[in-house]
Motif scaffolding. Sequence first.
Motif, PDB file in Angstrom:
ATOM      1  N   ASP A 196      38.164  34.649  48.158  1.00 40.60           N
ATOM      2  CA  ASP A 196      39.026  35.837  48.182  1.00 40.60           C
ATOM      3  C   ASP A 196      38.136  37.063  48.048  1.00 40.60           C
ATOM      4  OD1 ASP A 196      40.962  37.733  47.976  1.00 40.60           O
ATOM      5  OD2 ASP A 196      41.752  37.089  46.041  1.00 40.60           O
ATOM      6  N   THR A 208      31.197  32.126  39.087  1.00 43.77           N
ATOM      7  CA  THR A 208      31.143  33.395  38.376  1.00 43.77           C
ATOM      8  C   THR A 208      29.739  33.964  38.449  1.00 43.77           C
ATOM      9  OG1 THR A 208      30.638  32.291  36.290  1.00 43.77           O
ATOM     10  CG2 THR A 208      32.955  32.644  36.798  1.00 43.77           C
ATOM     11  N   GLN A 250      36.614  24.065  36.700  1.00 44.37           N
ATOM     12  CA  GLN A 250      37.318  25.115  37.441  1.00 44.37           C
ATOM     13  C   GLN A 250      36.410  26.268  37.812  1.00 44.37           C
ATOM     14  OE1 GLN A 250      40.731  26.149  35.044  1.00 44.37           O
ATOM     15  NE2 GLN A 250      41.923  24.433  35.799  1.00 44.37           N
ATOM     16  N   ASN A 251      35.222  26.343  37.201  1.00 46.54           N
ATOM     17  CA  ASN A 251      34.255  27.387  37.555  1.00 46.54           C
ATOM     18  C   ASN A 251      33.233  26.942  38.589  1.00 46.54           C
ATOM     19  OD1 ASN A 251      35.256  29.375  35.747  1.00 46.54           O
ATOM     20  ND2 ASN A 251      34.238  28.359  34.041  1.00 46.54           N
ATOM     21  N   GLU A 282      31.853  25.835  42.224  1.00 51.13           N
ATOM     22  CA  GLU A 282      32.180  26.135  43.624  1.00 51.13           C
ATOM     23  C   GLU A 282      32.527  24.843  44.376  1.00 51.13           C
ATOM     24  OE1 GLU A 282      30.341  29.251  46.701  1.00 51.13           O
ATOM     25  OE2 GLU A 282      29.057  27.518  46.383  1.00 51.13           O
ATOM     26  N   ASN A 324      36.133  32.739  39.259  1.00 46.60           N
ATOM     27  CA  ASN A 324      36.603  31.512  39.906  1.00 46.60           C
ATOM     28  C   ASN A 324      37.920  31.727  40.641  1.00 46.60           C
ATOM     29  OD1 ASN A 324      37.761  31.839  37.258  1.00 46.60           O
ATOM     30  ND2 ASN A 324      38.614  29.799  37.454  1.00 46.60           N
ATOM     31  N   SER A 325      38.111  30.985  41.703  1.00 48.46           N
ATOM     32  CA  SER A 325      39.330  31.016  42.511  1.00 48.46           C
ATOM     33  C   SER A 325      39.370  29.737  43.342  1.00 48.46           C
ATOM     34  CB  SER A 325      39.358  32.243  43.426  1.00 48.46           C
ATOM     35  OG  SER A 325      40.480  32.230  44.271  1.00 48.46           O
ATOM     36  N   ARG A 326      40.576  29.350  43.744  1.00 48.54           N
ATOM     37  CA  ARG A 326      40.694  28.130  44.547  1.00 48.54           C
ATOM     38  C   ARG A 326      40.078  28.291  45.930  1.00 48.54           C
ATOM     39  NH1 ARG A 326      46.455  25.500  44.697  1.00 48.54           N
ATOM     40  NH2 ARG A 326      45.140  23.900  45.673  1.00 48.54           N
ATOM     41  N   GLU A 378      34.569  40.630  44.376  1.00 47.64           N
ATOM     42  CA  GLU A 378      34.808  42.062  44.574  1.00 47.64           C
ATOM     43  C   GLU A 378      33.490  42.749  44.875  1.00 47.64           C
ATOM     44  OE1 GLU A 378      36.890  45.874  42.330  1.00 47.64           O
ATOM     45  OE2 GLU A 378      35.935  44.316  41.131  1.00 47.64           O
ATOM     46  N   ARG A 413      33.633  29.748  47.798  1.00 51.73           N
ATOM     47  CA  ARG A 413      34.818  29.860  46.929  1.00 51.73           C
ATOM     48  C   ARG A 413      34.583  30.972  45.922  1.00 51.73           C
ATOM     49  NH1 ARG A 413      36.327  24.671  43.846  1.00 51.73           N
ATOM     50  NH2 ARG A 413      38.166  25.892  43.328  1.00 51.73           N
ATOM     51  N   GLY A 414      35.682  31.510  45.395  1.00 52.80           N
ATOM     52  CA  GLY A 414      35.579  32.517  44.347  1.00 52.80           C
ATOM     53  C   GLY A 414      36.327  33.786  44.725  1.00 52.80           C
ATOM     54  N   LYS A 415      36.753  34.499  43.713  1.00 48.16           N
ATOM     55  CA  LYS A 415      37.348  35.825  43.903  1.00 48.16           C
ATOM     56  C   LYS A 415      36.227  36.840  43.757  1.00 48.16           C
ATOM     57  CE  LYS A 415      40.952  38.908  42.149  1.00 48.16           C
ATOM     58  NZ  LYS A 415      41.514  39.131  43.504  1.00 48.16           N
TER      59      LYS A 415
END
Length: 302
Positions: free
Chosen positions: A43, A7, A299-300, A302, A38-40, A73, A69-71
């Motif tokens: 993205d 994040t 889960q946060n 990397e 966070n993301s698997r 934008e 890793r991570g979503k």
Amino acid sequence: MAVYSMTGYASAQRGVATAGDDKDGPVRRLGLEIRAVNSRFLDLSFRLSDELRAQEPALRALLTQRLKRGKVEVRAFVDNDDSAALAEPSPRILQRVGAVQDAVRSWLPDARPLSVADALRLCANAGAPALDWSETAARAAEQALDDLVAARQREGERLAAMLQERIAQLRELARQAVPLVPQLVEQQRQRFMERWKEAMSLAEGAVVPEAAQDRALTEATAFAIRIDVAEEVTRLQSHLDEIARLLKKGGEVGKRLDFLIQELHREANTLGSKSAAMDLTRISVDMKVLIEQMREQVQNIE
């Protein structure tokens, strides 16, 4: 190597003069923002203004090199400063805009007439030279990425410190659980012996004393095997050692940590299912609370 969170937020701006070397000429600004959660997997999504759409492949390649890793934008836009927006357009450009409006309204008589703001915007776009935003966008993205990675590293350090605290607390709970089992076994053995003595007295000698005692000891041994948590505690300690090693190693450890947290939860559940006393039940519950806190933070990472 550091532990990184997934994040973070960062932004950067770059200005470009549209009048060559004239420092007092109108300036166009490029603003770029990066938001990450966070993301698997990695993205990437982009929201770019029309002038910057051609920069998406280069921006995507730059982010892929730095982030794993991570979503993520990315928003980027181009804006004019106030002096450019209020610059007086030339009569030639105004004439062109007026001619285009007359041509449009000759075919679409119901079309809304241009406002002063519309005319200024069209004149600014018509008079502005075509700019190559590739270098400016790359510099802004690199600056924002540096700030984002630094922010994710700072957050990762806080997460690692919290996880280390939870590891120490889990080790202490495991230490408390180890001596409870022999005490429970001895207590249960005494209970079995007392019950069999009562049964022998009620049977009035029908049961051979030696056989009754052997039966009691056998039952006590079976009970000890059922409640023995030494194997679970050993595996739990092993998982904690591995988590501590990964946190010290750093890098892309999030997925391995997530797997180890699942294994910790499994051992804590097994320890709770074998519990034969309130103290062990309390230790199992406390362990699961700590492990759940670790799971949310892992889960946060990397």
